[in-house]
Design a protein around this motif. Sequence first.
Motif, PDB file in Angstrom:
ATOM      1  N   THR A  81       0.822  -1.209   0.000  1.00  0.00           N
ATOM      2  CA  THR A  81       0.000   0.000   0.000  1.00  0.00           C
ATOM      3  C   THR A  81       0.858   1.263   0.000  1.00  0.00           C
ATOM      4  OG1 THR A  81       0.042   0.058   2.398  1.00  0.00           O
ATOM      5  CG2 THR A  81      -1.794  -1.122   1.382  1.00  0.00           C
ATOM      6  N   LEU A  82       0.195   2.385  -0.282  1.00  0.00           N
ATOM      7  CA  LEU A  82       0.867   3.685  -0.195  1.00  0.00           C
ATOM      8  C   LEU A  82       1.339   3.965   1.220  1.00  0.00           C
ATOM      9  CD1 LEU A  82      -1.302   6.003  -2.465  1.00  0.00           C
ATOM     10  CD2 LEU A  82       1.124   5.419  -2.752  1.00  0.00           C
ATOM     11  N   GLN A  83       0.582   3.472   2.210  1.00  0.00           N
ATOM     12  CA  GLN A  83       0.991   3.702   3.595  1.00  0.00           C
ATOM     13  C   GLN A  83       2.326   3.016   3.894  1.00  0.00           C
ATOM     14  OE1 GLN A  83      -1.827   2.368   6.577  1.00  0.00           O
ATOM     15  NE2 GLN A  83      -0.217   2.552   8.134  1.00  0.00           N
ATOM     16  N   ARG A  84       2.441   1.756   3.487  1.00  0.00           N
ATOM     17  CA  ARG A  84       3.715   1.045   3.714  1.00  0.00           C
ATOM     18  C   ARG A  84       4.839   1.671   2.885  1.00  0.00           C
ATOM     19  NH1 ARG A  84       2.987  -1.329   8.465  1.00  0.00           N
ATOM     20  NH2 ARG A  84       1.195  -2.722   8.433  1.00  0.00           N
ATOM     21  N   PHE A  85       4.499   2.129   1.702  1.00  0.00           N
ATOM     22  CA  PHE A  85       5.468   2.845   0.855  1.00  0.00           C
ATOM     23  C   PHE A  85       6.023   4.045   1.641  1.00  0.00           C
ATOM     24  CE2 PHE A  85       5.540   6.585  -2.045  1.00  0.00           C
ATOM     25  CZ  PHE A  85       6.612   6.258  -2.859  1.00  0.00           C
ATOM     26  N   GLY A  86       5.130   4.789   2.298  1.00  0.00           N
ATOM     27  CA  GLY A  86       5.561   5.928   3.111  1.00  0.00           C
ATOM     28  C   GLY A  86       6.487   5.493   4.238  1.00  0.00           C
ATOM     29  N   GLU A  87       6.214   4.308   4.795  1.00  0.00           N
ATOM     30  CA  GLU A  87       7.074   3.823   5.887  1.00  0.00           C
ATOM     31  C   GLU A  87       8.489   3.520   5.390  1.00  0.00           C
ATOM     32  OE1 GLU A  87       5.194   0.603   8.040  1.00  0.00           O
ATOM     33  OE2 GLU A  87       3.336   1.755   8.214  1.00  0.00           O
ATOM     34  N   VAL A  88       8.576   3.008   4.159  1.00  0.00           N
ATOM     35  CA  VAL A  88       9.922   2.740   3.621  1.00  0.00           C
ATOM     36  C   VAL A  88      10.665   4.066   3.431  1.00  0.00           C
ATOM     37  CG1 VAL A  88      11.280   1.622   1.811  1.00  0.00           C
ATOM     38  CG2 VAL A  88       9.054   0.673   2.429  1.00  0.00           C
ATOM     39  N   LEU A  89       9.955   5.065   2.914  1.00  0.00           N
ATOM     40  CA  LEU A  89      10.596   6.382   2.731  1.00  0.00           C
ATOM     41  C   LEU A  89      11.024   6.956   4.082  1.00  0.00           C
ATOM     42  CD1 LEU A  89       8.298   7.984   0.004  1.00  0.00           C
ATOM     43  CD2 LEU A  89      10.421   6.706  -0.310  1.00  0.00           C
ATOM     44  N   ASP A  90      10.177   6.818   5.095  1.00  0.00           N
ATOM     45  CA  ASP A  90      10.536   7.316   6.426  1.00  0.00           C
ATOM     46  C   ASP A  90      11.784   6.596   6.957  1.00  0.00           C
ATOM     47  OD1 ASP A  90       8.480   9.140   6.492  1.00  0.00           O
ATOM     48  OD2 ASP A  90       7.093   7.824   7.577  1.00  0.00           O
ATOM     49  N   ALA A  91      11.866   5.299   6.679  1.00  0.00           N
ATOM     50  CA  ALA A  91      13.052   4.555   7.139  1.00  0.00           C
ATOM     51  C   ALA A  91      14.305   5.049   6.418  1.00  0.00           C
ATOM     52  CB  ALA A  91      12.846   3.057   6.901  1.00  0.00           C
ATOM     53  N   LEU A  92      14.173   5.380   5.141  1.00  0.00           N
ATOM     54  CA  LEU A  92      15.327   5.930   4.415  1.00  0.00           C
ATOM     55  C   LEU A  92      15.711   7.291   4.992  1.00  0.00           C
ATOM     56  CD1 LEU A  92      14.284   4.829   0.821  1.00  0.00           C
ATOM     57  CD2 LEU A  92      16.405   4.169   1.990  1.00  0.00           C
ATOM     58  N   ALA A  93      14.710   8.068   5.343  1.00  0.00           N
ATOM     59  CA  ALA A  93      14.997   9.370   5.957  1.00  0.00           C
ATOM     60  C   ALA A  93      15.700   9.173   7.296  1.00  0.00           C
ATOM     61  CB  ALA A  93      13.697  10.165   6.131  1.00  0.00           C
ATOM     62  N   GLY A  94      15.216   8.187   8.073  1.00  0.00           N
ATOM     63  CA  GLY A  94      15.820   7.904   9.376  1.00  0.00           C
ATOM     64  C   GLY A  94      17.275   7.474   9.250  1.00  0.00           C
ATOM     65  N   LEU A  95      17.599   6.894   8.117  1.00  0.00           N
ATOM     66  CA  LEU A  95      18.973   6.421   7.862  1.00  0.00           C
ATOM     67  C   LEU A  95      19.828   7.546   7.279  1.00  0.00           C
ATOM     68  CD1 LEU A  95      20.569   3.646   7.722  1.00  0.00           C
ATOM     69  CD2 LEU A  95      19.611   3.359   5.436  1.00  0.00           C
ATOM     70  N   SER A  96      19.221   8.703   7.041  1.00  0.00           N
ATOM     71  CA  SER A  96      19.896   9.803   6.320  1.00  0.00           C
ATOM     72  C   SER A  96      20.478   9.300   5.006  1.00  0.00           C
ATOM     73  CB  SER A  96      21.014  10.426   7.168  1.00  0.00           C
ATOM     74  OG  SER A  96      20.476  10.937   8.358  1.00  0.00           O
ATOM     75  N   ALA A  97      19.668   8.525   4.298  1.00  0.00           N
ATOM     76  CA  ALA A  97      20.147   7.871   3.068  1.00  0.00           C
ATOM     77  C   ALA A  97      20.448   8.909   1.991  1.00  0.00           C
ATOM     78  CB  ALA A  97      19.096   6.887   2.561  1.00  0.00           C
ATOM     79  N   THR A  98      21.642   8.823   1.434  1.00  0.00           N
ATOM     80  CA  THR A  98      22.048   9.732   0.364  1.00  0.00           C
ATOM     81  C   THR A  98      21.747   9.085  -0.991  1.00  0.00           C
ATOM     82  OG1 THR A  98      24.211   8.799   0.768  1.00  0.00           O
ATOM     83  CG2 THR A  98      23.803  10.997   1.627  1.00  0.00           C
ATOM     84  N   ARG A  99      22.087   9.773  -2.072  1.00  0.00           N
ATOM     85  CA  ARG A  99      21.717   9.258  -3.395  1.00  0.00           C
ATOM     86  C   ARG A  99      22.461   7.989  -3.782  1.00  0.00           C
ATOM     87  NH1 ARG A  99      20.200  12.804  -8.255  1.00  0.00           N
ATOM     88  NH2 ARG A  99      19.260  10.771  -8.631  1.00  0.00           N
ATOM     89  N   ASP A 100      23.549   7.693  -3.053  1.00  0.00           N
ATOM     90  CA  ASP A 100      24.258   6.444  -3.358  1.00  0.00           C
ATOM     91  C   ASP A 100      23.838   5.313  -2.396  1.00  0.00           C
ATOM     92  OD1 ASP A 100      25.386   7.460  -1.087  1.00  0.00           O
ATOM     93  OD2 ASP A 100      27.450   7.483  -1.842  1.00  0.00           O
ATOM     94  N   ALA A 101      22.776   5.547  -1.622  1.00  0.00           N
ATOM     95  CA  ALA A 101      22.282   4.496  -0.725  1.00  0.00           C
ATOM     96  C   ALA A 101      21.598   3.394  -1.535  1.00  0.00           C
ATOM     97  CB  ALA A 101      21.290   5.092   0.267  1.00  0.00           C
ATOM     98  N   ALA A 102      21.380   2.253  -0.883  1.00  0.00           N
ATOM     99  CA  ALA A 102      20.707   1.146  -1.555  1.00  0.00           C
ATOM    100  C   ALA A 102      19.549   0.627  -0.710  1.00  0.00           C
ATOM    101  CB  ALA A 102      21.695   0.009  -1.810  1.00  0.00           C
ATOM    102  N   VAL A 103      18.489   0.244  -1.412  1.00  0.00           N
ATOM    103  CA  VAL A 103      17.399  -0.490  -0.779  1.00  0.00           C
ATOM    104  C   VAL A 103      17.597  -1.959  -1.125  1.00  0.00           C
ATOM    105  CG1 VAL A 103      14.917  -0.912  -0.794  1.00  0.00           C
ATOM    106  CG2 VAL A 103      15.771   1.426  -0.936  1.00  0.00           C
ATOM    107  N   ILE A 104      17.585  -2.799  -0.115  1.00  0.00           N
ATOM    108  CA  ILE A 104      17.701  -4.245  -0.348  1.00  0.00           C
ATOM    109  C   ILE A 104      16.329  -4.854  -0.087  1.00  0.00           C
ATOM    110  CG2 ILE A 104      18.805  -6.381   0.389  1.00  0.00           C
ATOM    111  CD1 ILE A 104      21.214  -4.687   1.316  1.00  0.00           C
ATOM    112  N   ALA A 105      15.696  -5.353  -1.131  1.00  0.00           N
ATOM    113  CA  ALA A 105      14.365  -5.957  -1.008  1.00  0.00           C
ATOM    114  C   ALA A 105      14.543  -7.448  -0.773  1.00  0.00           C
ATOM    115  CB  ALA A 105      13.552  -5.700  -2.268  1.00  0.00           C
ATOM    116  N   LEU A 106      14.309  -7.880   0.457  1.00  0.00           N
ATOM    117  CA  LEU A 106      14.502  -9.281   0.832  1.00  0.00           C
ATOM    118  C   LEU A 106      13.127  -9.899   1.097  1.00  0.00           C
ATOM    119  CD1 LEU A 106      16.444 -11.606   1.815  1.00  0.00           C
ATOM    120  CD2 LEU A 106      16.270 -10.588   4.100  1.00  0.00           C
ATOM    121  N   GLY A 107      12.590 -10.595   0.113  1.00  0.00           N
ATOM    122  CA  GLY A 107      11.266 -11.184   0.300  1.00  0.00           C
ATOM    123  C   GLY A 107      10.645 -11.590  -1.024  1.00  0.00           C
TER     124      GLY A 107
END
Length: 370
Positions: A81-107
């Motif tokens: 959902t869009l809500q969970r999508f927002g949670e992933v973005l919030d987690a990236l913000a919490g990590l101070s993720a820069t443009r060279d960061a990576a999302v690892i989709a495990l599932g």
Amino acid sequence: MSAVLKVAVDGAHPYAISIGADLLDDGVLLAATIRGRHALIVSDSNVAPLYADRVQAALQAVRPDLTIARLVIPPGEHEKTLQRFGEVLDALAGLSATRDAAVIALGGGVIGDLAGFAGACWMRGIDVVQIPTTLLAMVDSSVGGKTAVDLPAGKNLVGAFHPPRAVIADTSVLHTLPDRELRAGLAEVVKYGVTAVSLDPADAGFLDWLEAHAEALLAREPAITAEAIARCCAFKAAVVGRDLLEHGDRALLNFGHTFGHAIEVEQGYAGTHGGGLNHGEAVAVGMVLAMRLSAALGLAPASAGDRLQRLLQRLELPTSIPEGLAPDALLTRMRLDKKADAAGIRFILADGAGRARVVPGVEEATVLAV
Ligand code: NAD
Ligand code: ZN
């Protein structure tokens, strides 16, 4: 058996699909996919307890400087959902993720689509590493860069084309996959069989091969399973390489999906966890209906529907519309599907011998009759 396939797309970074046993512990392979100093592992609460520590430990052993965070969401289609999508973005913000960061989709495909879409949007797009853990995700959703979330109005209505940085398919994680989810993946495998000639004339006999190995696939025979994954990824890599944005024959991979998506939406994305059909099961039913529609329009012999139904039944997949779903309600859903346009509903139809094509403007009365 292990294999490395390349996906080369015009104008996009080429990427590798690595397929083999115990790749989750291959820190060098994992680390080679991470460019920056931040990574976010997104997973669900079934998969994370089984595999997230292994991925993190393997990565950290090679890249002790890497800051790794984790976001674990509940399992199921209902969470795409869009809500969970927002949670992933919030987690990236919490990590101070820069443009060279990576999302690892495990599932499975739910995590891959959700985390992939967040990766496509964070700072207008960062690296996404797909580590598929279901058969369905290994053969289909992790490869090709389609990412999305669902809306109550329809499946995958919000999303982006965002090719992954890498796909790492560790076949040993399939040992813990529930039988029902294995069968759901086999439905998408059969989809490649129905469209094989159109996808790659050099590998035309895939449907016959599946018929010869149905029981071995159900029994998770490792060599046969690995061969099926590699062949499906090769089909998908080839078609995505020539048609990333689905202007042409990539659409053939939607065989069975117009009907299938309608079933999923009409069931409110209940899926495995909510007492409904999951995506693969809905696609299995959808493929039988699409083959019957092909026959009704004179594109395939009537026997093609029977042959497909028999194979899906041997794979212990459903082949008819679940009780309680009204055909006209499904038709209404199909009008809202992305594959519909002003001229009518577009279907992917097949000839039963491995060839498929897009047929626009199919009359609704014919669809209802099927
Ligand atoms: P899923 O992600 O819901 O996974 C199925 C279930 O298996 C979940 O309960 C999950 O927690 C569990 N699981 C996953 N791996 C496991 C493991 N190794 N051991 C034990 N349990 C495990 O479902 P799915 O079938 O993988 O994916 C379906 C989704 O994929 C749908 O949303 C569909 O729209 C999408 N999809 C996308 C594409 C694409 O091109 N992007 C293609 C096909 C399907
Ligand atoms: Zn699908």
